[in-house]
Write a protein that holds these residues in place. Structure first.
Motif, PDB file in Angstrom:
ATOM      1  N   GLY C  73       0.883  -1.417  -0.124  1.00  0.00           N
ATOM      2  CA  GLY C  73       0.026   0.002   0.150  1.00  0.00           C
ATOM      3  C   GLY C  73       0.882   1.492  -0.194  1.00  0.00           C
ATOM      4  N   MET C  74       1.822   1.068   0.943  1.00  0.00           N
ATOM      5  CA  MET C  74       2.943   2.367   0.963  1.00  0.00           C
ATOM      6  C   MET C  74       3.399   2.475  -0.465  1.00  0.00           C
ATOM      7  SD  MET C  74       6.026   3.182   3.196  1.00  0.00           S
ATOM      8  CE  MET C  74       5.401   3.093   4.707  1.00  0.00           C
ATOM      9  N   ALA C  75       3.827   1.578  -1.273  1.00  0.00           N
ATOM     10  CA  ALA C  75       4.613   1.499  -2.548  1.00  0.00           C
ATOM     11  C   ALA C  75       3.413   2.274  -3.568  1.00  0.00           C
ATOM     12  CB  ALA C  75       4.811   0.215  -3.075  1.00  0.00           C
ATOM     13  N   ASP C  76       2.182   1.825  -3.555  1.00  0.00           N
ATOM     14  CA  ASP C  76       1.082   2.560  -4.130  1.00  0.00           C
ATOM     15  C   ASP C  76       1.143   4.014  -3.941  1.00  0.00           C
ATOM     16  OD1 ASP C  76       0.817   0.055  -5.123  1.00  0.00           O
ATOM     17  OD2 ASP C  76      -1.163  -0.195  -4.388  1.00  0.00           O
ATOM     18  N   GLU C  77       1.190   4.266  -2.743  1.00  0.00           N
ATOM     19  CA  GLU C  77       1.140   5.944  -2.242  1.00  0.00           C
ATOM     20  C   GLU C  77       2.382   6.657  -2.864  1.00  0.00           C
ATOM     21  OE1 GLU C  77      -0.584   8.243   0.024  1.00  0.00           O
ATOM     22  OE2 GLU C  77      -1.960   6.996  -1.073  1.00  0.00           O
ATOM     23  N   ILE C  78       3.495   5.944  -2.914  1.00  0.00           N
ATOM     24  CA  ILE C  78       4.645   6.852  -3.208  1.00  0.00           C
ATOM     25  C   ILE C  78       4.330   6.671  -4.987  1.00  0.00           C
ATOM     26  CG2 ILE C  78       7.171   6.707  -3.344  1.00  0.00           C
ATOM     27  CD1 ILE C  78       7.178   5.497  -0.790  1.00  0.00           C
ATOM     28  N   THR C  79       4.153   5.649  -5.405  1.00  0.00           N
ATOM     29  CA  THR C  79       3.715   5.742  -6.888  1.00  0.00           C
ATOM     30  C   THR C  79       2.930   6.676  -7.229  1.00  0.00           C
ATOM     31  OG1 THR C  79       4.394   3.330  -7.298  1.00  0.00           O
ATOM     32  CG2 THR C  79       3.277   4.298  -8.823  1.00  0.00           C
ATOM     33  N   ARG C  80       1.954   6.908  -6.623  1.00  0.00           N
ATOM     34  CA  ARG C  80       0.945   7.903  -6.866  1.00  0.00           C
ATOM     35  C   ARG C  80       1.488   9.504  -6.565  1.00  0.00           C
ATOM     36  NH1 ARG C  80      -2.859   4.167  -4.529  1.00  0.00           N
ATOM     37  NH2 ARG C  80      -3.913   3.170  -6.277  1.00  0.00           N
ATOM     38  N   HIS C  81       2.411   9.698  -5.894  1.00  0.00           N
ATOM     39  CA  HIS C  81       2.988  10.980  -5.654  1.00  0.00           C
ATOM     40  C   HIS C  81       4.532  11.085  -5.983  1.00  0.00           C
ATOM     41  CE1 HIS C  81      -0.554  10.489  -2.980  1.00  0.00           C
ATOM     42  NE2 HIS C  81      -0.716  11.704  -3.368  1.00  0.00           N
ATOM     43  N   PRO C  82       4.950  10.946  -7.156  1.00  0.00           N
ATOM     44  CA  PRO C  82       6.147  11.043  -7.509  1.00  0.00           C
ATOM     45  C   PRO C  82       6.915  12.013  -7.328  1.00  0.00           C
ATOM     46  CG  PRO C  82       4.711  11.481  -9.528  1.00  0.00           C
ATOM     47  CD  PRO C  82       3.757  11.152  -8.332  1.00  0.00           C
ATOM     48  N   GLU C  83       8.148  12.173  -6.823  1.00  0.00           N
ATOM     49  CA  GLU C  83       9.002  13.518  -6.583  1.00  0.00           C
ATOM     50  C   GLU C  83      10.441  13.123  -7.300  1.00  0.00           C
ATOM     51  OE1 GLU C  83       7.847  14.812  -2.171  1.00  0.00           O
ATOM     52  OE2 GLU C  83       8.702  12.717  -2.386  1.00  0.00           O
ATOM     53  N   ILE C  84      10.867  14.115  -7.838  1.00  0.00           N
ATOM     54  CA  ILE C  84      12.095  13.915  -8.526  1.00  0.00           C
ATOM     55  C   ILE C  84      13.355  13.994  -7.647  1.00  0.00           C
ATOM     56  CG2 ILE C  84      11.161  15.074 -10.792  1.00  0.00           C
ATOM     57  CD1 ILE C  84      13.079  17.427 -10.289  1.00  0.00           C
ATOM     58  N   GLY C  85      14.691  13.683  -8.361  1.00  0.00           N
ATOM     59  CA  GLY C  85      15.835  13.462  -7.528  1.00  0.00           C
ATOM     60  C   GLY C  85      16.143  14.685  -6.703  1.00  0.00           C
ATOM     61  N   PHE C  86      16.417  14.439  -5.396  1.00  0.00           N
ATOM     62  CA  PHE C  86      16.820  15.447  -4.335  1.00  0.00           C
ATOM     63  C   PHE C  86      15.683  16.143  -3.944  1.00  0.00           C
ATOM     64  CE2 PHE C  86      20.488  14.268  -7.104  1.00  0.00           C
ATOM     65  CZ  PHE C  86      21.243  13.775  -6.123  1.00  0.00           C
ATOM     66  N   GLU C  87      14.141  15.813  -4.144  1.00  0.00           N
ATOM     67  CA  GLU C  87      13.104  16.511  -3.734  1.00  0.00           C
ATOM     68  C   GLU C  87      12.166  15.564  -3.081  1.00  0.00           C
ATOM     69  OE1 GLU C  87      11.819  19.379  -6.771  1.00  0.00           O
ATOM     70  OE2 GLU C  87      13.830  20.132  -7.235  1.00  0.00           O
ATOM     71  N   GLU C  88      12.860  14.527  -2.845  1.00  0.00           N
ATOM     72  CA  GLU C  88      11.762  13.418  -2.482  1.00  0.00           C
ATOM     73  C   GLU C  88      11.498  13.524  -0.799  1.00  0.00           C
ATOM     74  OE1 GLU C  88      15.142  13.044  -2.802  1.00  0.00           O
ATOM     75  OE2 GLU C  88      15.677  11.385  -4.479  1.00  0.00           O
ATOM     76  N   TYR C  89      11.097  14.629  -0.427  1.00  0.00           N
ATOM     77  CA  TYR C  89      10.875  15.047   0.785  1.00  0.00           C
ATOM     78  C   TYR C  89       9.461  14.148   1.389  1.00  0.00           C
ATOM     79  CZ  TYR C  89      14.107  18.672   0.156  1.00  0.00           C
ATOM     80  OH  TYR C  89      15.227  19.460  -0.336  1.00  0.00           O
ATOM     81  N   LYS C  90       8.399  14.020   0.578  1.00  0.00           N
ATOM     82  CA  LYS C  90       7.195  13.273   0.941  1.00  0.00           C
ATOM     83  C   LYS C  90       7.476  11.838   1.170  1.00  0.00           C
ATOM     84  CE  LYS C  90       4.052  16.989  -0.385  1.00  0.00           C
ATOM     85  NZ  LYS C  90       3.275  17.260  -1.643  1.00  0.00           N
ATOM     86  N   SER C  91       8.396  11.485   0.206  1.00  0.00           N
ATOM     87  CA  SER C  91       8.492  10.021   0.197  1.00  0.00           C
ATOM     88  C   SER C  91       9.500   9.558   1.353  1.00  0.00           C
ATOM     89  CB  SER C  91       9.306   9.647  -1.233  1.00  0.00           C
ATOM     90  OG  SER C  91       8.492  10.176  -2.404  1.00  0.00           O
ATOM     91  N   ILE C  92      10.328  10.313   1.664  1.00  0.00           N
ATOM     92  CA  ILE C  92      11.208   9.720   2.692  1.00  0.00           C
ATOM     93  C   ILE C  92      10.544  10.006   4.064  1.00  0.00           C
ATOM     94  CG2 ILE C  92      13.506  10.066   1.510  1.00  0.00           C
ATOM     95  CD1 ILE C  92      13.922  12.682   3.319  1.00  0.00           C
ATOM     96  N   GLU C  93       9.841  11.179   3.977  1.00  0.00           N
ATOM     97  CA  GLU C  93       8.935  11.182   5.506  1.00  0.00           C
ATOM     98  C   GLU C  93       8.022   9.775   5.716  1.00  0.00           C
ATOM     99  OE1 GLU C  93       8.599  13.534   7.618  1.00  0.00           O
ATOM    100  OE2 GLU C  93       7.153  12.762   8.689  1.00  0.00           O
ATOM    101  N   LYS C  94       7.594   9.387   4.438  1.00  0.00           N
ATOM    102  CA  LYS C  94       6.618   7.960   4.870  1.00  0.00           C
ATOM    103  C   LYS C  94       7.609   6.800   5.249  1.00  0.00           C
ATOM    104  CE  LYS C  94       3.028   8.713   1.297  1.00  0.00           C
ATOM    105  NZ  LYS C  94       3.516  10.063   0.610  1.00  0.00           N
ATOM    106  N   LEU C  95       8.776   6.896   4.401  1.00  0.00           N
ATOM    107  CA  LEU C  95       9.635   5.703   4.659  1.00  0.00           C
ATOM    108  C   LEU C  95      10.377   5.889   6.342  1.00  0.00           C
ATOM    109  CD1 LEU C  95      11.351   5.661   1.375  1.00  0.00           C
ATOM    110  CD2 LEU C  95       9.796   4.027   2.103  1.00  0.00           C
ATOM    111  N   THR C  96      10.767   6.958   6.474  1.00  0.00           N
ATOM    112  CA  THR C  96      11.416   7.167   7.768  1.00  0.00           C
ATOM    113  C   THR C  96      10.596   6.915   8.842  1.00  0.00           C
ATOM    114  OG1 THR C  96      11.287   9.559   7.876  1.00  0.00           O
ATOM    115  CG2 THR C  96      13.405   8.387   6.793  1.00  0.00           C
TER     116      THR C  96
END
Lengths: 478, 478, 478, 478
Positions: C73-96
């Protein structure tokens, strides 16, 4: 071979297809080639022909005798008096005199070339039946341009004697046995120089018309033969001159002129610009043969000379178009005018196993040394491909030197045992093969079958290449 | 003026002909010009017009009053809120509001440009007779692009107030005196930027149709006026974009693409190639505005932007053809496609002494300082030449700064005495000249006579230039 | 993978040596490699490890559970909110956040990069013995730059969830079993972008110090593993910016300036000049990122960005020197100054069969589809080679899409069954391999033995290459 | 004159300063020049010298007699047997034989040049006092290289006879009158060719050491003399060869070579790159004299030959540095090596009114036709400037043809009345001026005073130029 060697060592596999794209395009063709070879069944041919044969041995012995008595000496003479391409006057004097002495009728100036000739054996028992087998032998005799003097570093000096030994032995056999058939000797100048491309000019002038087989010998540092197929040693080549005219003016007011040298310079630049847009197997190189007369006058004439190479002729045409466009663009940008002089081309030739394997077996039989066991890359028996892709034939190259081609060492070897014994092998093997071809109708059928099959597959291969070399779609700019 | 100054100091003589070839071609034209000027007899005109005239003084006083009470303040406001070309929304809001308050009807979007406008004075005594004199005032208001912020280093901020003072004073006079005539104000954006070339676009859209005279003011570090003739400050200019499209491909297989950046690079190379074949007074310079997206993809789009300049437009056409051919050649050589976007041009304008000498006399009369006594190079009253070569007019430039154009110091001066007093001089001199033009039919005839005469000589000059600029004969290469 | 795909289809063999010269140089090395592989005896290892093992199955089941319950589910979430390199703030928020919830201590800003992190599992039973095995998992999360929007066309969106499933399952096992060892998760940003070269920066900052094994997953359209050896997918790469400064001047007096754009243009020309003097396997391509500000000002700054590639790093250094000299020559010729910014490099990584064959067997065991039976070209488990040539590891790539990499279709597949089942396979296989590595000291010894052996052979290979790449002797001109 | 004429028509004013920058730099120098000329008071000198003088008339009559009896015939002979530069063996045979017959001691090989000579008159009354006046006459004799044959289109054929007539008449006078003094004849070959630059080589070898005056005649289509000052007809010139060596290789493996032709091509490109960064009065043009030997071999040697010109030698040095750097950059970029061969230079010479106005008056007195009344551009009496900037002198050029220089028509005129009468005028005027210089100590002082004054002003001018030609500041790139 038409290049100055710098220790170029490329290990050719038997594959003529040199790029992944070519191999992809050749997929079906190679399968059909394999089927063709199976049908021709060369091993059985070799076995039958090279078996004991007193009649053949007699003819071969005569060729050997001619070599021993007179022709090896003549080879030495020519070696010692090298003449560069299209200036081989003394060399052809020796050759044609000898041919005339042995019953050949000589016509000079074949294909419009002063030092080319055709020598037809004139049967005393009347002209050959037009349907009887027509055998031809190609001779070469030009020396290399060395930095200090002309030299026979490629041993063309021996090709005339070798070919004459075979031709005269066959001619005498025709006379003696009244077998149907004819034998013709072709003197081809300037193998090392282009333009003109001598054999192509001769071929286009119809000089070789009607021949059923053509043979030639050439020096080598090993005893080799090509695999069956189509190919060339050193890529397909277009030789082109780009000639620009401008308008002269004094350096003080160059705007009253148009600079032809700038056009040539931008021809080079434009080619460099698209090198990365051309497949990396291409080789495009040029020199500037006329680059202006005086630094205080705007050059109104300049000329560049290019060799353009690619493994196959289909993509080569695209490369040529790139280079032609580079020249047209240079003229357009500089306000000059352009003439494109397509002065020569070398193309894939055809090699047939039914000739090359028999020749190889005979070379070994007559004592050839330094044997390369695996067949080499498919390629024609002469360098232009124009003749060797149209008429079946074989180039004999028994080892005749310990040095690489295009060296002063190879010239020296032509005068010693290593050269003499190689020439003897070539003369005997050539005679044996010509005799078999002359005397055995079934063999002629097999050779023709294989040649026609490869010829057709070559066409198919080019069709396939046309399909894989798509050009990119360039949309209009917005 | 349309360039960023780098301390460019060229001492212009009054001669527009800048090269020996031009001077040769202009020989007869300059003689006819001299005869024309004698016939018009400007000194007598100046003397008569600038003599005592109470009616004129009253109108001029009104313009001065508007400046003092409101418009110098408005100039300061605009100076303090600089807006770059085509984004001058707040500036034109101030100007058009004021014009509407004083009886002008404003139409926005003149010539298809968002921040251009036309403000026609609506006479309360009914529309002007179509044959009556039509006066026009051009305003500008765009700021310069500084490295850190927009700034009014060319004092365009004051042009609106100055022009409005004159226009309103004239409008009130028309109303009060019922003299025949009309007055229109033209708001022209983006003088410092091209493309688009605002005044040319407006001219081509017919915005200035029917005007009998056009005036404009501009900042200056000295009080100057041009000599009679045709010319431009900084050569005739073509602004062109060369847009190339290719085909993308991954860096690993660039032969599947066509490289548009190589095309742009060879556009530059091709131009460099012919620099020595182009007369040395040409100035050709470009930048690359789009040069590819990523180093691992063959660039499929690239764009260069050029200014091409020459002292006259006839040889400029030859230079342009060289550059266009450079681009066509680049496309041809690289297999790309080309679009040539001719986005703008600046040409010679016409200056007439019957206007410029009267204006100069008035500027001195109203207190102009730092007087340049000798007339300057002939040139139009606006930078494109499209309007100023078609309609007689005058640019007023009383000294308004101690600093050169395009400096932060000149911006600062716009807010102090040196600027204010220059603007006041321009407003009064402009009003006086417009009043004379409006009220004296004989003056209008003289201006027209001179303008038409110069216009005809300009045509003759271009004809002569066509004769001297022969292109060299380039024979076919052999 | 670090390039935009244009349907690039190159059929890699398992050979990393791509040129005849490389193959010649590698002759002995390949023989030693073969001996090494025989000594390691991977088939036996695979057989032993993949045999029945309840303890391993338990850990793997836990990873699968995490995926099913939360992480797909989290993978789907990140897929749906793509962030380009060095701007992946929301993605790493979820992961960390998730990692912290599962007992990991997170440190942001690894290697000086804002969106990089290190998450160390904090054992509740006290810190691990420093000699115990240290396991690491690398996560990536950046999206591609599409022409219209960022998109997860390379499915980096799933790498975080897959790696976390394995890491957490291992962490819980450590806790539960009190086995010696540690597990660390590394968040690596901007895989698709350079500069900066994130993993290289992190490696140089010591972020990966002490790791005994590193694993990573990556999307694929087939289930593959590399052969043992050293190599890289797409040649060794140097990323370089060439920055030129000149002096500005108005277009009217360009001799008062120095043109930095001409320098960049001649950088390209100089490279084109030597393309034919560089081996044809090189790929050199650049773009112009700054090409001048305005056509009427001599450009005083211009910048080009290049990727320089060659199959091996030894000749790459010679190619790089050609390009650097091209830039130095451009500066010298134009009177400008040059700065060479070597912003990044990708190099050969090392792959070991003792990891890749075990991983491949597990992928098949856990249901991977579209199996590529033959091992692929040797290459590291991450794109820079800096980490993968220094620390043993494995990249898991079970088939997770029906479309090629870098497509919108692959992004869509990340959200459906084909993607989810591939991610599940990767998570389980990764967990199984990590468990084996953690629990079997003899396996760790074998992996180390193979890795060290290949590392040494890699050094030998580079030494041989230095010998074959001789530069020609250029005599002084006379 | 050292260039092939293409109808070059530039109307030189008497000003040597050709650019605004030069005129700015020359401001003070020109003022001082004007003061110097006032001080020398040439009109008074002319009046005094050309007044009635029986002694002078006797000497002049003798020169005329020599011309009529023998030397016009010898001129015709040489005209009919043209020999190009440095191959004038037969011509100097005639000249030196005649000189020996008249008491001159001839030394061949002056300055290391085979066809150069020095002929010193050997006084029978003993050697001249070393402080007595030393007179010299320069002879030339080389023909032009026509497209089909050498030809005397510049009438150098007559210079020997003219100069000998004057020298012998003076020699006989020395003998007869026992006046202190000496006379020497200098034979200078190859005026039309560079390299070598014959007079410069002779000058550097000390051949002209000690001379107080040097005279020379030259054909002309009008009777002219230069104004006082320094200058040259056709800009200051540097003649340079750029020689590149690379490494050869077969076209099939060009990476084993280094391409010297690419280096030459990029020399041209690099020059083109900076044309817009060099002041537009420069003229830089080159040709390619060696551009490779064969298209299938990487060219390992290539040579370009350039003339680099600028109105003054100070900025010329900057231009030369640009071109040298272009060559160095070409070598750097292509991996080739460079040799810069600075084979020659032409520089400003000095002309003094105290010689040229007296000469002009005498030419008119002895019947010169087609008089150009205004003085021409200042320039030395020989083309290199090396001699004429160091030793006072005068070139005599009475009208001797109806055709322009460097035409077949001018050659034809040398054999008819128009040529003969011009040569007679030159011989007599030259004799008269030499006699005055020999016999009047006060005249020698004036000539020296003017020459030294101009020499000093020339130094000042170059100092000023160094100040105006600042190079732009190029900051380091960031």
């Amino acid at each position: 071979m038409k290049f100055i060697c710098f220790g170029l060592l490329i290990a050719w596999t038997a594959l003529a297809q040199e790029t992944p794209t070519e191999r992809e395009a050749a997929h079906d063709v190679l399968r059909h080639m394999s089927e063709l070879e199976k049908a021709v069944d060369v091993p059985t041919i070799v076995e039958r022909l090279t078996a004991a044969n007193g009649a053949r041995d007699q003819v071969v012995a005569r060729a050997k005798e001619l070599m021993d008595k007179e022709l090896l000496g003549m080879a030495d003479e020519i070696t010692r008096h090298p003449e560069i391409g299209f200036e081989e006057y003394k060399s052809i004097e020796k050759l044609t005199t000898y041919l005339k002495q042995h019953g050949f009728e000589v016509t000079m100036g074949a294909g419009g070339l002063k030092t080319a000739f055709v020598a037809k054996y004139k049967r005393k028992d009347g002209p050959a039946n037009p349907d009887s087998p027509k055998l031809g032998v190609i001779l070469e005799y030009d020396a290399l341009r060395g930095t200090t003097r002309p030299f026979h570093g490629d041993q063309h000096s021996a090709q005339g004697p070798v070919g004459m030994a075979a031709a005269i032995a066959i001619a005498e056999t025709l006379e003696r046995t009244h077998m149907p058939g004819s034998i013709t000797v072709f003197g081809a100048p300037g193998e090392e120089m282009m333009p003109p491309n001598a054999k192509t000019d001769m071929y286009k002038a119809g000089v070789f018309n009607g021949m059923d087989i053509l043979v030639r010998s050439h020096s080598s540092s090993a005893t080799r033969r090509p695999a069956a197929g189509f190919g060339t040693c050193c890529l397909n080549i277009d030789g082109v001159k780009y000639i620009f005219s401008g308008a002269p003016s004094h350096q003080m007011t160059p705007w009253d002129g148009r600079n032809a040298l700038e056009a040539v310079i931008h021809l080079f630049n434009n080619i460099d610009a698209v090198r990365s847009s051309i497949r990396p197997e291409a080789r495009i190189q040029g020199i500037i043969t006329e680059g202006g007369a005086a630094p205080n006058v705007v050059p109104d004439r300049a000329v560049a000379d290019f060799y353009i190479r690619y493994p196959d002729e289909v993509y080569l045409a695209q490369v040529k178009e790139f280079v032609d466009n580079a020249a047209r663009a240079a003229a357009l940008a500089t306000g000059t005018k352009l003439k494109i002089d397509n002065y020569g081309e070398d193309r894939d030739g055809i090699s047939v196993s039914s000739l090359s394997e028999v020749a190889f077996a005979y070379m070994k039989k007559y004592g050839a040394t330094k044997i390369a066991e695996a067949p080499g890359k498919p390629q024609g028996y002469e360098e232009t491909g124009s003749v060797s892709s149209a008429i079946p034939g074989m180039g004999f190259s028994a080892a005749s030197s310990n040095a690489p081609n295009h060296t002063y060492e190879m010239e020296a070897d032509a005068l010693t045992g290593v050269g003499h014994s190689g020439f003897q092998v070539d003369a005997q093997a050539m005679t044996a093969l010509l005799y078999d071809f002359l005397s055995r109708a079934d063999y002629r059928v097999k050779v023709r079958q294989e040649f026609d099959g490869i010829h057709k597959l070559f066409d198919e291969y080019r069709d396939s290449l046309h399909k894989v070399y798509v050009t990119p779609n360039v949309p209009d700019p917005k």
